[in-house]
Design a protein around this motif. Structure first.
Motif, short mmCIF file in Angstrom:
data_model
loop_
_atom_site.label_atom_id
_atom_site.label_comp_id
_atom_site.label_asym_id
_atom_site.label_seq_id
_atom_site.Cartn_x
_atom_site.Cartn_y
_atom_site.Cartn_z
N LEU A 66 0.90 -1.37 -0.28
CA LEU A 66 -0.06 0.22 -0.24
C LEU A 66 0.52 1.39 0.19
CD1 LEU A 66 -2.20 -0.85 2.80
CD2 LEU A 66 -2.91 -0.57 0.33
N PHE A 67 0.48 2.34 -0.79
CA PHE A 67 0.74 3.80 -0.53
C PHE A 67 0.19 4.59 -1.12
CE2 PHE A 67 5.33 1.92 -1.51
CZ PHE A 67 6.02 2.48 -0.34
N ASP A 68 0.58 5.60 -0.30
CA ASP A 68 -0.29 6.89 -0.50
C ASP A 68 -0.56 7.62 -2.29
OD1 ASP A 68 1.62 8.78 -0.31
OD2 ASP A 68 0.75 9.64 1.35
N TRP A 86 -6.67 8.27 14.00
CA TRP A 86 -5.56 7.36 14.10
C TRP A 86 -5.30 6.43 15.31
CZ3 TRP A 86 -2.60 6.63 10.00
CH2 TRP A 86 -3.19 7.13 8.97
N PHE A 87 -4.47 5.41 15.66
CA PHE A 87 -4.82 4.79 17.17
C PHE A 87 -3.84 3.62 16.72
CE2 PHE A 87 -8.90 2.90 15.17
CZ PHE A 87 -7.86 1.56 14.61
N GLU A 88 -3.05 3.16 17.83
CA GLU A 88 -2.35 1.96 17.73
C GLU A 88 -2.82 0.24 16.99
OE1 GLU A 88 1.27 2.14 17.74
OE2 GLU A 88 1.52 4.34 18.01
N LEU A 89 -2.36 0.43 15.82
CA LEU A 89 -2.57 -1.17 15.89
C LEU A 89 -1.92 -2.03 16.28
CD1 LEU A 89 -2.95 -0.86 11.90
CD2 LEU A 89 -5.30 -1.07 13.26
N ALA A 90 -2.61 -3.36 16.99
CA ALA A 90 -2.05 -4.62 17.58
C ALA A 90 -2.41 -5.67 17.32
CB ALA A 90 -1.88 -3.84 19.75
N ASP A 91 -1.26 -6.69 17.53
CA ASP A 91 -1.81 -8.25 17.23
C ASP A 91 -3.09 -8.44 17.56
OD1 ASP A 91 1.06 -7.93 16.39
OD2 ASP A 91 1.55 -9.80 18.20
N GLY A 92 -4.22 -8.66 17.05
CA GLY A 92 -5.65 -9.29 17.35
C GLY A 92 -6.50 -8.67 16.62
N GLY A 102 4.46 -5.20 13.04
CA GLY A 102 5.78 -4.30 12.75
C GLY A 102 5.45 -2.73 13.13
N ASN A 103 6.68 -2.13 13.99
CA ASN A 103 7.11 -1.37 14.49
C ASN A 103 6.69 0.09 13.70
OD1 ASN A 103 7.72 -2.73 17.16
ND2 ASN A 103 9.58 -3.39 16.46
N HIS A 104 7.03 0.16 12.78
CA HIS A 104 7.51 1.35 11.99
C HIS A 104 5.75 1.57 11.32
CE1 HIS A 104 11.76 1.54 12.86
NE2 HIS A 104 11.94 0.47 11.85
N VAL A 105 5.18 0.43 11.55
CA VAL A 105 3.73 0.68 10.05
C VAL A 105 2.39 1.83 10.84
CG1 VAL A 105 1.57 -0.79 10.04
CG2 VAL A 105 3.88 -2.09 9.92
N LEU A 134 1.93 4.32 7.93
CA LEU A 134 1.03 4.91 7.00
C LEU A 134 0.58 6.11 7.39
CD1 LEU A 134 -1.05 1.83 8.69
CD2 LEU A 134 -0.79 2.58 6.40
N GLN A 135 0.92 6.98 8.51
CA GLN A 135 1.01 8.08 8.53
C GLN A 135 1.33 9.44 7.08
OE1 GLN A 135 1.32 8.49 12.95
NE2 GLN A 135 -0.02 8.38 13.31
#
Length: 119
Positions: A22-24, A46-52, A68-71, A75-76
C-alpha cells in the motif's frame, strides 16, 4: 480509521506472492505499478494497531497476527505498509502487517480498507 483504494497497479496483485503493498498517491510511478494506491478518508482518527486487531477490505475480514514497529508512522506519512498473507518467520519485516486468513482479499477501485480494534 479507513482508506479508499483509488488505483491498483498492473503488477500489484499476484496470487503467487501473498502480499499487498500500500502507498498513498505520492508514490513514484515505478512504485505505483506494484502497489495498491489508497487515500485515507477524513476525518482521520489514528490509533495504535496491535496483534488481534482487524483489517477489513470491504466486508472481507482479516486479523493481525503481527504488526511491525514502523507501520503506523509509515501509514501516517506516506500511506505505506505491506500486508502479508502468510505466516511470519524469524525475520519479520518491521514495515509490514501479517494477516490471517492467508488468502489475498478481492480488491477493486473503490474498495474501503477499515482498521478496527479487537472487540
Amino acid at each position: 480509521m479507513q482508506s479508499k483504494v483509488i488505483q491498483i497497479g498492473e503488477k500489484a496483485i499476484d496470487i503467487k506472492e501473498p502480499m499487498i503493498i500500500l502507498f498513498d498517491d505520492s508514490a513514484t510511478e515505478p512504485l505505483q505499478q506494484v502497489s495498491v494506491i489508497h487515500r485515507f478518508i477524513e476525518p482521520q482518527e489514528w490509533f495504535e494497531l496491535a496483534d488481534g486487531d482487524r483489517i477489513l477490505f470491504d466486508e472481507q475480514e482479516y486479523r493481525i497476527s503481527y504488526i511491525g514497529n514502523h507501520v503506523l508512522r509509515n501509514l501516517q506519512s506516506i500511506g505505506h505498509t505491506t500486508m502479508i498473507f502468510k505466516n511470519w518467520d524469524e525475520e519479520r519485516l518491521e514495515t509490514s502487517i501479517y494477516l490471517t486468513p492467508h488468502i489475498l482479499p478481492t480488491i477493486t477501485d473503490g474498495t474501503i480498507i477499515s482498521y478496527r480494534k479487537k472487540d
